[in-house]
Scaffold this active site. Structure first.
Site, PDB file in Angstrom:
ATOM      1  N   CYS A  17     -16.170  -4.350   1.915  1.00 52.23           N
ATOM      2  CA  CYS A  17     -15.670  -4.886   3.187  1.00 52.23           C
ATOM      3  C   CYS A  17     -15.558  -3.754   4.218  1.00 52.23           C
ATOM      4  CB  CYS A  17     -14.307  -5.535   2.969  1.00 52.23           C
ATOM      5  SG  CYS A  17     -13.649  -6.283   4.465  1.00 52.23           S
ATOM      6  N   CYS A  70      -8.133  -2.024   5.557  1.00 50.81           N
ATOM      7  CA  CYS A  70      -6.801  -2.425   5.078  1.00 50.81           C
ATOM      8  C   CYS A  70      -6.386  -1.491   3.928  1.00 50.81           C
ATOM      9  CB  CYS A  70      -6.829  -3.883   4.625  1.00 50.81           C
ATOM     10  SG  CYS A  70      -7.588  -4.969   5.854  1.00 50.81           S
ATOM     11  N   CYS A 116      -9.323 -24.708   0.700  1.00 46.42           N
ATOM     12  CA  CYS A 116      -8.784 -23.619   1.522  1.00 46.42           C
ATOM     13  C   CYS A 116      -9.809 -22.492   1.519  1.00 46.42           C
ATOM     14  CB  CYS A 116      -7.465 -23.136   0.925  1.00 46.42           C
ATOM     15  SG  CYS A 116      -6.750 -21.740   1.830  1.00 46.42           S
ATOM     16  N   CYS A 126      -8.922 -22.304  -3.343  1.00 46.13           N
ATOM     17  CA  CYS A 126      -8.965 -21.377  -2.204  1.00 46.13           C
ATOM     18  C   CYS A 126     -10.057 -20.339  -2.422  1.00 46.13           C
ATOM     19  CB  CYS A 126      -7.593 -20.708  -2.076  1.00 46.13           C
ATOM     20  SG  CYS A 126      -7.524 -19.533  -0.727  1.00 46.13           S
ATOM     21  N   ARG A 173       4.831 -19.598  -0.660  1.00 53.12           N
ATOM     22  CA  ARG A 173       4.111 -19.284  -1.907  1.00 53.12           C
ATOM     23  C   ARG A 173       4.530 -17.930  -2.474  1.00 53.12           C
ATOM     24  NH1 ARG A 173      -1.451 -19.862  -0.782  1.00 53.12           N
ATOM     25  NH2 ARG A 173      -1.044 -22.069  -0.999  1.00 53.12           N
ATOM     26  N   CYS A 213      -6.073  -2.619   0.147  1.00 52.34           N
ATOM     27  CA  CYS A 213      -7.060  -3.535  -0.431  1.00 52.34           C
ATOM     28  C   CYS A 213      -8.091  -2.855  -1.330  1.00 52.34           C
ATOM     29  CB  CYS A 213      -7.762  -4.307   0.683  1.00 52.34           C
ATOM     30  SG  CYS A 213      -8.797  -5.640   0.021  1.00 52.34           S
ATOM     31  N   CYS A 253      -2.466 -21.492   6.713  1.00 54.39           N
ATOM     32  CA  CYS A 253      -1.801 -20.768   5.625  1.00 54.39           C
ATOM     33  C   CYS A 253      -1.702 -19.327   6.108  1.00 54.39           C
ATOM     34  CB  CYS A 253      -2.664 -20.881   4.359  1.00 54.39           C
ATOM     35  SG  CYS A 253      -2.103 -19.819   3.016  1.00 54.39           S
TER      36      CYS A 253
HETATM   37  N1  SAM Z   1     -11.064 -10.584   4.035  1.00 55.71           N
HETATM   38  C1  SAM Z   1     -10.287 -11.632   4.525  1.00 55.71           C
HETATM   39  C2  SAM Z   1      -9.130 -11.160   5.375  1.00 55.71           C
HETATM   40  O1  SAM Z   1      -8.598 -10.106   5.118  1.00 55.71           O
HETATM   41  O2  SAM Z   1      -8.773 -11.875   6.301  1.00 55.71           O
HETATM   42  C3  SAM Z   1      -9.757 -12.578   3.447  1.00 55.71           C
HETATM   43  C4  SAM Z   1      -9.338 -12.038   2.100  1.00 55.71           C
HETATM   44  S1  SAM Z   1      -7.947 -10.940   2.065  1.00 55.71           S
HETATM   45  C5  SAM Z   1      -8.082 -10.285   0.442  1.00 55.71           C
HETATM   46  C6  SAM Z   1      -6.550 -12.018   2.084  1.00 55.71           C
HETATM   47  C7  SAM Z   1      -5.180 -11.414   1.992  1.00 55.71           C
HETATM   48  O3  SAM Z   1      -4.891 -10.988   0.673  1.00 55.71           O
HETATM   49  C8  SAM Z   1      -4.868 -10.197   2.828  1.00 55.71           C
HETATM   50  O4  SAM Z   1      -4.644 -10.496   4.164  1.00 55.71           O
HETATM   51  C9  SAM Z   1      -3.606  -9.675   2.164  1.00 55.71           C
HETATM   52  O5  SAM Z   1      -2.468 -10.280   2.736  1.00 55.71           O
HETATM   53  C10 SAM Z   1      -3.767 -10.132   0.706  1.00 55.71           C
HETATM   54  N2  SAM Z   1      -4.004  -8.975  -0.186  1.00 55.71           N
HETATM   55  C11 SAM Z   1      -5.152  -8.282  -0.302  1.00 55.71           C
HETATM   56  N3  SAM Z   1      -5.013  -7.268  -1.171  1.00 55.71           N
HETATM   57  C12 SAM Z   1      -3.743  -7.303  -1.621  1.00 55.71           C
HETATM   58  C13 SAM Z   1      -2.985  -6.515  -2.526  1.00 55.71           C
HETATM   59  N4  SAM Z   1      -3.511  -5.449  -3.124  1.00 55.71           N
HETATM   60  N5  SAM Z   1      -1.704  -6.854  -2.757  1.00 55.71           N
HETATM   61  C14 SAM Z   1      -1.166  -7.946  -2.158  1.00 55.71           C
HETATM   62  N6  SAM Z   1      -1.823  -8.712  -1.274  1.00 55.71           N
HETATM   63  C15 SAM Z   1      -3.098  -8.414  -1.014  1.00 55.71           C
HETATM   64  C1  DTB Z   2      -2.879 -14.504   0.088  1.00 53.78           C
HETATM   65  O1  DTB Z   2      -1.927 -14.411   0.895  1.00 53.78           O
HETATM   66  N1  DTB Z   2      -2.901 -13.928  -1.100  1.00 53.78           N
HETATM   67  C2  DTB Z   2      -4.166 -14.175  -1.758  1.00 53.78           C
HETATM   68  C3  DTB Z   2      -4.862 -15.157  -0.788  1.00 53.78           C
HETATM   69  N2  DTB Z   2      -3.983 -15.170   0.327  1.00 53.78           N
HETATM   70  C4  DTB Z   2      -6.253 -14.995  -0.452  1.00 53.78           C
HETATM   71  C5  DTB Z   2      -4.895 -12.939  -2.074  1.00 53.78           C
HETATM   72  C6  DTB Z   2      -4.107 -11.974  -2.902  1.00 53.78           C
HETATM   73  C7  DTB Z   2      -4.988 -10.854  -3.227  1.00 53.78           C
HETATM   74  C8  DTB Z   2      -4.384  -9.968  -4.246  1.00 53.78           C
HETATM   75  C9  DTB Z   2      -5.221  -8.801  -4.574  1.00 53.78           C
HETATM   76  C10 DTB Z   2      -6.562  -9.108  -5.162  1.00 53.78           C
HETATM   77  O2  DTB Z   2      -6.741 -10.061  -5.941  1.00 53.78           O
HETATM   78  O3  DTB Z   2      -7.470  -8.353  -4.854  1.00 53.78           O
HETATM   79 FE1  SF4 Z   3     -11.509  -6.712   3.826  1.00 53.13          FE
HETATM   80 FE2  SF4 Z   3      -9.551  -6.555   2.046  1.00 53.13          FE
HETATM   81 FE3  SF4 Z   3      -9.011  -6.253   4.616  1.00 53.13          FE
HETATM   82 FE4  SF4 Z   3      -9.745  -8.690   3.709  1.00 53.13          FE
HETATM   83  S1  SF4 Z   3      -7.895  -7.566   3.154  1.00 53.13           S
HETATM   84  S2  SF4 Z   3     -10.473  -7.659   5.550  1.00 53.13           S
HETATM   85  S3  SF4 Z   3     -11.160  -8.070   2.085  1.00 53.13           S
HETATM   86  S4  SF4 Z   3     -10.310  -4.903   3.381  1.00 53.13           S
END
Ligand code: SAM
Ligand code: DTB
Ligand code: SF4
Length: 362
Positions: A70, A74, A145, A114, A277, A77, A205
Protein backbone atom coordinates in the site's frame (compact mmCIF):
# COMPACT_ATOMS: atom_id res chain seq x y z
CA UNK A 1 -9.58 13.92 40.91
CA UNK A 2 -12.43 11.71 39.60
CA UNK A 3 -15.96 12.76 40.44
CA UNK A 4 -17.51 10.78 43.31
CA UNK A 5 -20.30 8.39 42.46
CA UNK A 6 -22.80 10.79 44.00
CA UNK A 7 -21.71 13.79 41.91
CA UNK A 8 -24.33 14.48 39.23
CA UNK A 9 -22.30 14.83 36.03
CA UNK A 10 -25.33 15.56 33.90
CA UNK A 11 -28.59 16.85 35.24
CA UNK A 12 -30.35 14.82 32.57
CA UNK A 13 -31.92 11.46 33.26
CA UNK A 14 -30.27 8.48 31.52
CA UNK A 15 -33.15 8.64 29.00
CA UNK A 16 -32.28 12.23 28.11
CA UNK A 17 -28.56 11.45 27.99
CA UNK A 18 -29.33 8.76 25.47
CA UNK A 19 -30.73 11.27 22.99
CA UNK A 20 -28.50 11.67 19.98
CA UNK A 21 -26.27 14.71 20.25
CA UNK A 22 -23.83 16.13 17.73
CA UNK A 23 -22.33 18.93 19.80
CA UNK A 24 -19.96 17.13 22.13
CA UNK A 25 -16.99 19.17 23.34
CA UNK A 26 -13.72 17.39 24.13
CA UNK A 27 -13.88 18.62 27.74
CA UNK A 28 -17.32 17.11 28.16
CA UNK A 29 -16.15 13.75 26.77
CA UNK A 30 -13.19 13.84 29.15
CA UNK A 31 -15.61 14.24 32.02
CA UNK A 32 -17.12 10.92 31.01
CA UNK A 33 -13.67 9.30 30.80
CA UNK A 34 -12.89 10.61 34.30
CA UNK A 35 -15.98 9.09 35.94
CA UNK A 36 -15.38 6.39 38.53
CA UNK A 37 -15.25 3.11 36.59
CA UNK A 38 -18.45 1.67 38.10
CA UNK A 39 -20.42 4.84 37.40
CA UNK A 40 -19.23 4.90 33.81
CA UNK A 41 -20.11 1.24 33.30
CA UNK A 42 -23.52 1.73 34.88
CA UNK A 43 -24.31 4.68 32.61
CA UNK A 44 -23.10 2.80 29.53
CA UNK A 45 -25.04 -0.35 30.40
CA UNK A 46 -28.21 1.64 31.17
CA UNK A 47 -28.06 3.40 27.80
CA UNK A 48 -27.16 0.17 26.02
CA UNK A 49 -30.29 -1.53 27.35
CA UNK A 50 -32.51 1.32 26.16
CA UNK A 51 -31.54 0.62 22.55
CA UNK A 52 -30.35 -2.97 22.25
CA UNK A 53 -30.82 -6.45 23.56
CA UNK A 54 -27.80 -6.54 25.90
CA UNK A 55 -27.28 -10.26 25.25
CA UNK A 56 -26.97 -10.00 21.48
CA UNK A 57 -23.83 -9.38 19.46
CA UNK A 58 -23.58 -8.77 15.71
CA UNK A 59 -20.90 -10.81 13.92
CA UNK A 60 -19.01 -9.78 10.77
CA UNK A 61 -16.28 -11.65 8.92
CA UNK A 62 -13.34 -9.91 7.29
CA UNK A 63 -11.43 -10.83 4.15
CA UNK A 64 -8.42 -9.07 2.69
CA UNK A 65 -9.18 -8.97 -1.05
CA UNK A 66 -5.89 -7.20 -1.89
CA UNK A 67 -2.99 -7.47 0.51
CA UNK A 68 0.07 -5.28 1.14
CA UNK A 69 2.16 -2.95 -1.05
CA UNK A 70 0.00 0.00 0.00
CA UNK A 71 1.37 3.45 -0.91
CA UNK A 72 0.05 5.08 2.29
CA UNK A 73 2.27 5.64 5.33
CA UNK A 74 -0.02 4.58 8.21
CA UNK A 75 2.47 3.94 11.01
CA UNK A 76 0.49 1.07 12.55
CA UNK A 77 -0.09 -0.92 9.39
CA UNK A 78 1.48 -4.21 8.27
CA UNK A 79 0.41 -3.41 4.71
CA UNK A 80 2.17 -0.11 4.09
CA UNK A 81 4.99 -0.50 1.54
CA UNK A 82 6.99 1.87 3.75
CA UNK A 83 6.97 -0.55 6.69
CA UNK A 84 9.42 -3.45 6.53
CA UNK A 85 7.11 -6.24 7.65
CA UNK A 86 7.16 -9.97 6.74
CA UNK A 87 3.81 -9.73 5.01
CA UNK A 88 3.36 -11.55 1.69
CA UNK A 89 1.64 -9.28 -0.79
CA UNK A 90 -1.29 -10.51 -2.88
CA UNK A 91 -2.98 -9.07 -5.95
CA UNK A 92 -6.74 -8.53 -6.06
CA UNK A 93 -8.40 -11.90 -5.39
CA UNK A 94 -10.53 -13.60 -8.02
CA UNK A 95 -14.25 -12.95 -7.57
CA UNK A 96 -14.96 -16.71 -7.20
CA UNK A 97 -12.45 -17.01 -4.33
CA UNK A 98 -14.09 -14.13 -2.52
CA UNK A 99 -17.55 -15.65 -2.96
CA UNK A 100 -16.38 -19.06 -1.72
CA UNK A 101 -14.98 -17.43 1.43
CA UNK A 102 -18.19 -15.45 1.95
CA UNK A 103 -20.24 -18.63 1.65
CA UNK A 104 -18.06 -20.33 4.28
CA UNK A 105 -18.46 -17.28 6.58
CA UNK A 106 -22.24 -17.52 6.23
CA UNK A 107 -22.11 -21.23 7.05
CA UNK A 108 -20.17 -20.40 10.21
CA UNK A 109 -22.92 -18.02 11.31
CA UNK A 110 -21.65 -14.63 10.15
CA UNK A 111 -24.21 -12.13 8.91
CA UNK A 112 -21.95 -9.46 7.38
CA UNK A 113 -19.00 -9.91 5.05
CA UNK A 114 -16.44 -7.12 5.00
CA UNK A 115 -13.90 -6.96 2.17
CA UNK A 116 -10.76 -4.87 2.68
CA UNK A 117 -8.13 -3.72 0.20
CA UNK A 118 -4.71 -2.20 0.85
CA UNK A 119 -5.32 0.75 -1.44
CA UNK A 120 -5.11 4.51 -1.07
CA UNK A 121 -8.27 4.47 -3.20
CA UNK A 122 -9.74 2.08 -5.79
CA UNK A 123 -8.65 2.74 -9.38
CA UNK A 124 -11.13 2.80 -12.28
CA UNK A 125 -9.81 -0.57 -13.48
CA UNK A 126 -10.58 -2.17 -10.08
CA UNK A 127 -14.20 -1.05 -9.88
CA UNK A 128 -15.79 -3.75 -12.15
CA UNK A 129 -14.25 -6.49 -9.97
CA UNK A 130 -15.30 -5.03 -6.64
CA UNK A 131 -18.78 -4.41 -8.02
CA UNK A 132 -19.02 -8.12 -8.96
CA UNK A 133 -17.87 -9.05 -5.46
CA UNK A 134 -20.58 -6.91 -3.88
CA UNK A 135 -23.27 -8.37 -6.13
CA UNK A 136 -22.12 -11.94 -5.47
CA UNK A 137 -21.91 -11.57 -1.68
CA UNK A 138 -25.27 -9.81 -1.62
CA UNK A 139 -26.78 -12.68 -3.64
CA UNK A 140 -25.69 -15.04 -0.84
CA UNK A 141 -28.00 -13.09 1.47
CA UNK A 142 -25.18 -11.57 3.53
CA UNK A 143 -24.87 -7.91 4.46
CA UNK A 144 -22.02 -6.39 2.49
CA UNK A 145 -19.26 -4.08 3.68
CA UNK A 146 -16.12 -2.82 1.96
CA UNK A 147 -13.09 -0.82 3.00
CA UNK A 148 -11.05 0.21 -0.01
CA UNK A 149 -9.58 3.57 1.02
CA UNK A 150 -10.79 6.96 -0.17
CA UNK A 151 -13.87 7.05 -2.43
CA UNK A 152 -15.02 9.72 -4.86
CA UNK A 153 -18.74 10.44 -4.90
CA UNK A 154 -19.07 8.60 -8.25
CA UNK A 155 -17.37 5.52 -6.83
CA UNK A 156 -19.61 5.64 -3.77
CA UNK A 157 -22.66 5.79 -6.04
CA UNK A 158 -21.39 2.86 -8.09
CA UNK A 159 -20.89 0.71 -4.98
CA UNK A 160 -24.28 1.70 -3.62
CA UNK A 161 -25.92 0.74 -6.92
CA UNK A 162 -24.17 -2.64 -6.76
CA UNK A 163 -25.86 -3.27 -3.40
CA UNK A 164 -23.13 -2.33 -0.90
CA UNK A 165 -24.73 -1.89 2.53
CA UNK A 166 -21.82 -0.49 4.60
CA UNK A 167 -18.57 1.28 3.82
CA UNK A 168 -15.82 1.24 6.45
CA UNK A 169 -13.58 4.27 6.62
CA UNK A 170 -12.00 5.07 9.96
CA UNK A 171 -10.95 8.44 11.33
CA UNK A 172 -8.27 6.39 13.13
CA UNK A 173 -7.31 8.96 15.81
CA UNK A 174 -7.91 12.55 16.92
CA UNK A 175 -7.29 15.44 14.49
CA UNK A 176 -4.60 16.60 16.98
CA UNK A 177 -2.67 13.29 16.95
CA UNK A 178 -3.32 12.46 13.30
CA UNK A 179 -0.09 13.82 11.78
CA UNK A 180 1.98 11.56 14.04
CA UNK A 181 0.30 8.56 12.44
CA UNK A 182 -0.43 9.31 8.78
CA UNK A 183 0.89 12.01 6.46
CA UNK A 184 -0.23 10.77 3.03
CA UNK A 185 -3.91 11.69 3.44
CA UNK A 186 -5.54 14.35 5.56
CA UNK A 187 -8.23 14.18 8.21
CA UNK A 188 -10.43 16.18 5.86
CA UNK A 189 -9.88 13.55 3.11
CA UNK A 190 -11.35 11.00 5.51
CA UNK A 191 -14.33 13.18 6.37
CA UNK A 192 -14.91 13.77 2.64
CA UNK A 193 -15.03 10.02 1.95
CA UNK A 194 -17.45 9.47 4.83
CA UNK A 195 -19.59 12.25 3.41
CA UNK A 196 -19.54 10.67 -0.07
CA UNK A 197 -20.57 7.32 1.39
CA UNK A 198 -23.43 8.92 3.32
CA UNK A 199 -24.61 10.98 0.33
CA UNK A 200 -24.69 7.83 -1.82
CA UNK A 201 -27.13 6.31 0.68
CA UNK A 202 -24.87 3.68 2.25
CA UNK A 203 -24.46 3.01 5.96
CA UNK A 204 -21.26 4.31 7.52
CA UNK A 205 -18.84 2.19 9.53
CA UNK A 206 -16.26 4.47 11.10
CA UNK A 207 -14.14 4.28 14.21
CA UNK A 208 -10.50 4.33 15.13
CA UNK A 209 -7.51 2.74 16.80
CA UNK A 210 -6.40 3.24 20.37
CA UNK A 211 -3.04 2.36 21.88
CA UNK A 212 -1.11 4.31 19.23
CA UNK A 213 0.74 6.27 21.92
CA UNK A 214 -2.00 8.91 21.98
CA UNK A 215 -3.15 10.66 25.16
CA UNK A 216 -6.50 10.30 26.87
CA UNK A 217 -7.59 13.67 25.42
CA UNK A 218 -6.99 12.26 21.92
CA UNK A 219 -9.34 9.37 22.60
CA UNK A 220 -11.92 11.89 23.84
CA UNK A 221 -11.36 14.00 20.73
CA UNK A 222 -11.70 11.02 18.36
CA UNK A 223 -15.00 10.01 19.96
CA UNK A 224 -16.24 13.61 19.77
CA UNK A 225 -15.44 13.65 16.03
CA UNK A 226 -17.35 10.39 15.47
CA UNK A 227 -20.36 11.30 17.61
CA UNK A 228 -20.60 14.79 16.08
CA UNK A 229 -21.04 13.30 12.61
CA UNK A 230 -24.65 13.74 11.66
CA UNK A 231 -26.02 11.12 11.29
CA UNK A 232 -23.70 9.16 13.56
CA UNK A 233 -22.02 6.10 11.98
CA UNK A 234 -24.18 2.98 12.20
CA UNK A 235 -21.08 0.93 13.10
CA UNK A 236 -18.21 2.17 15.25
CA UNK A 237 -15.18 -0.14 15.30
CA UNK A 238 -12.86 0.46 18.25
CA UNK A 239 -9.57 -1.22 17.37
CA UNK A 240 -6.86 -1.92 19.92
CA UNK A 241 -3.54 -1.51 18.11
CA UNK A 242 -2.18 -4.84 16.88
CA UNK A 243 1.57 -4.25 17.18
CA UNK A 244 3.32 -5.47 14.06
CA UNK A 245 7.07 -6.09 13.88
CA UNK A 246 8.64 -3.73 11.33
CA UNK A 247 6.13 -0.89 11.83
CA UNK A 248 7.13 2.34 13.62
CA UNK A 249 4.60 1.51 16.38
CA UNK A 250 5.81 -2.02 17.11
CA UNK A 251 7.25 -1.02 20.51
CA UNK A 252 4.72 1.52 21.70
CA UNK A 253 3.58 1.12 25.34
CA UNK A 254 0.47 -1.01 25.90
CA UNK A 255 -2.74 0.87 26.59
CA UNK A 256 -4.09 0.03 30.04
CA UNK A 257 -7.00 -2.43 29.73
CA UNK A 258 -9.34 -0.21 31.78
CA UNK A 259 -8.61 2.72 29.47
CA UNK A 260 -9.66 0.55 26.53
CA UNK A 261 -12.88 -0.53 28.28
CA UNK A 262 -13.57 3.13 29.14
CA UNK A 263 -13.35 3.96 25.41
CA UNK A 264 -16.02 1.40 24.62
CA UNK A 265 -18.26 2.68 27.41
CA UNK A 266 -17.89 6.33 26.37
CA UNK A 267 -18.55 5.42 22.72
CA UNK A 268 -21.71 3.61 23.82
CA UNK A 269 -22.95 6.62 25.82
CA UNK A 270 -22.23 9.10 23.02
CA UNK A 271 -23.50 6.92 20.15
CA UNK A 272 -26.41 5.09 21.79
CA UNK A 273 -27.95 3.73 18.60
CA UNK A 274 -24.74 2.61 16.87
CA UNK A 275 -23.24 -0.83 16.94
CA UNK A 276 -19.95 -0.44 18.81
CA UNK A 277 -17.51 -3.07 17.56
CA UNK A 278 -14.90 -4.65 19.78
CA UNK A 279 -12.67 -4.80 16.74
CA UNK A 280 -8.94 -5.59 16.24
CA UNK A 281 -6.87 -6.73 19.19
CA UNK A 282 -9.14 -9.38 20.74
CA UNK A 283 -6.43 -12.05 20.42
CA UNK A 284 -4.45 -10.17 23.05
CA UNK A 285 -7.47 -9.90 25.40
CA UNK A 286 -8.57 -12.56 27.85
CA UNK A 287 -12.21 -13.63 28.15
CA UNK A 288 -12.81 -11.44 31.20
CA UNK A 289 -11.63 -8.34 29.38
CA UNK A 290 -13.86 -9.09 26.41
CA UNK A 291 -16.80 -9.68 28.79
CA UNK A 292 -16.13 -6.24 30.35
CA UNK A 293 -16.21 -4.73 26.85
CA UNK A 294 -19.62 -6.33 26.20
CA UNK A 295 -20.77 -5.01 29.57
CA UNK A 296 -19.55 -1.55 28.54
CA UNK A 297 -21.80 -1.74 25.49
CA UNK A 298 -19.79 -3.38 22.71
CA UNK A 299 -22.24 -5.35 20.58
CA UNK A 300 -20.34 -6.36 17.48
CA UNK A 301 -17.19 -8.34 16.75
CA UNK A 302 -15.15 -9.65 13.86
CA UNK A 303 -15.70 -13.39 13.80
CA UNK A 304 -13.28 -15.76 12.08
CA UNK A 305 -9.66 -16.62 12.81
CA UNK A 306 -8.17 -13.84 10.71
CA UNK A 307 -8.74 -10.09 10.51
CA UNK A 308 -7.10 -8.68 7.36
CA UNK A 309 -3.54 -9.82 8.01
CA UNK A 310 -3.52 -10.24 11.80
CA UNK A 311 -4.89 -13.09 13.86
CA UNK A 312 -8.27 -13.09 15.59
CA UNK A 313 -9.62 -15.67 18.07
CA UNK A 314 -10.69 -19.03 16.59
CA UNK A 315 -14.43 -19.29 15.94
CA UNK A 316 -14.65 -22.13 18.49
CA UNK A 317 -13.21 -19.86 21.17
CA UNK A 318 -15.80 -17.20 20.38
CA UNK A 319 -18.63 -19.71 20.36
CA UNK A 320 -17.46 -21.01 23.74
CA UNK A 321 -17.19 -17.47 25.15
CA UNK A 322 -20.66 -16.54 23.91
CA UNK A 323 -22.03 -19.68 25.51
CA UNK A 324 -20.40 -18.86 28.86
CA UNK A 325 -21.82 -15.32 28.74
CA UNK A 326 -25.26 -16.30 27.41
CA UNK A 327 -24.73 -14.17 24.32
CA UNK A 328 -26.66 -14.84 21.13
CA UNK A 329 -25.61 -13.57 17.75
CA UNK A 330 -27.81 -11.06 15.98
CA UNK A 331 -29.69 -12.58 13.09
CA UNK A 332 -30.65 -10.80 9.91
CA UNK A 333 -33.56 -11.49 7.68
CA UNK A 334 -31.75 -13.68 5.16
CA UNK A 335 -34.93 -15.09 3.74
CA UNK A 336 -33.35 -18.37 4.94
CA UNK A 337 -32.81 -17.00 8.44
CA UNK A 338 -33.54 -20.42 9.90
CA UNK A 339 -30.39 -21.63 8.16
CA UNK A 340 -28.23 -19.09 9.97
CA UNK A 341 -29.60 -20.02 13.37
CA UNK A 342 -29.07 -23.68 12.58
CA UNK A 343 -25.48 -23.09 11.55
CA UNK A 344 -24.58 -21.45 14.84
CA UNK A 345 -26.33 -24.16 16.83
CA UNK A 346 -24.49 -26.83 14.84
CA UNK A 347 -21.20 -25.08 15.53
CA UNK A 348 -22.02 -24.99 19.22
CA UNK A 349 -23.07 -28.65 19.35
CA UNK A 350 -19.87 -29.68 17.55
CA UNK A 351 -17.88 -27.70 20.10
CA UNK A 352 -19.69 -29.39 23.00
CA UNK A 353 -19.24 -32.86 21.51
CA UNK A 354 -15.49 -32.30 21.36
CA UNK A 355 -15.40 -32.63 25.14
CA UNK A 356 -16.77 -36.17 24.81
CA UNK A 357 -13.80 -37.39 22.78
CA UNK A 358 -10.07 -37.42 23.25
CA UNK A 359 -7.57 -36.68 20.50
CA UNK A 360 -6.01 -40.05 19.65
CA UNK A 361 -3.33 -38.41 17.50
CA UNK A 362 -1.38 -36.98 20.47
N1 SAM B 1 -6.67 0.67 3.08
C1 SAM B 1 -7.94 1.09 3.48
C2 SAM B 1 -7.90 2.28 4.40
O1 SAM B 1 -6.97 2.42 5.16
O2 SAM B 1 -8.82 3.08 4.34
C3 SAM B 1 -8.78 -0.01 4.13
C4 SAM B 1 -8.13 -1.05 5.02
S1 SAM B 1 -7.40 -0.48 6.53
C5 SAM B 1 -6.47 -1.89 6.99
C6 SAM B 1 -8.76 -0.35 7.64
C7 SAM B 1 -8.48 0.04 9.06
O3 SAM B 1 -7.92 -1.03 9.80
C8 SAM B 1 -7.53 1.19 9.32
O4 SAM B 1 -8.09 2.43 9.09
C9 SAM B 1 -7.21 1.00 10.80
O5 SAM B 1 -8.15 1.69 11.59
C10 SAM B 1 -7.36 -0.52 10.99
N2 SAM B 1 -6.05 -1.15 11.24
C11 SAM B 1 -5.10 -1.40 10.31
N3 SAM B 1 -4.01 -1.95 10.88
C12 SAM B 1 -4.26 -2.06 12.20
C13 SAM B 1 -3.53 -2.54 13.31
N4 SAM B 1 -2.29 -2.99 13.18
N5 SAM B 1 -4.11 -2.51 14.53
C14 SAM B 1 -5.39 -2.06 14.66
N6 SAM B 1 -6.12 -1.57 13.65
C15 SAM B 1 -5.58 -1.58 12.43
C1 DTB C 1 -11.65 -1.87 11.25
O1 DTB C 1 -11.92 -0.85 11.92
N1 DTB C 1 -10.89 -2.86 11.68
C2 DTB C 1 -10.73 -3.85 10.64
C3 DTB C 1 -11.67 -3.34 9.53
N2 DTB C 1 -12.07 -2.07 10.02
C4 DTB C 1 -11.25 -3.34 8.15
C5 DTB C 1 -9.32 -4.06 10.26
C6 DTB C 1 -8.44 -4.42 11.42
C7 DTB C 1 -7.11 -4.69 10.88
C8 DTB C 1 -6.22 -5.29 11.90
C9 DTB C 1 -4.86 -5.55 11.42
C10 DTB C 1 -4.74 -6.51 10.28
O2 DTB C 1 -5.48 -7.50 10.17
O3 DTB C 1 -3.86 -6.28 9.47
FE1 SF4 D 1 -2.82 1.24 3.40
FE2 SF4 D 1 -2.82 0.09 5.79
FE3 SF4 D 1 -3.09 2.72 5.60
FE4 SF4 D 1 -5.10 1.12 4.75
S1 SF4 D 1 -4.36 1.32 6.84
S2 SF4 D 1 -4.26 2.91 3.70
S3 SF4 D 1 -3.91 -0.62 4.00
S4 SF4 D 1 -1.29 1.53 4.98
Amino acid sequence: MPASSTTPIFNNSPEQNAQLRHNWSIAEVQTLFDLPFSDLMFQAQTIHRQHFNANEVQVSTLLSIKTGACPEDCKYCSQSARNKTDLETEKLLEVENVLATAKAAKEQGSTRFCMGAAWRNPKARDMPYVVEMVKGVKALGLETCMTLGMLSSDQADELQNAGLDYYNHNLDTSPEHYNQIITTRTYQDRLDTINNVRSAGMKVCSGGIVGLGEESKDRASLLAQLANLSPQPESVPINMLVKVEGTPLSDVDDLDSFDFIRCIAVARIMMPKSHVRLSAGRSAMNEQMQAMCFLAGANSIFYGCKLLTAENPETNQDIALFKKLGINTETIDFGDQQQQTTNLRTALVNEENKELFYDASV
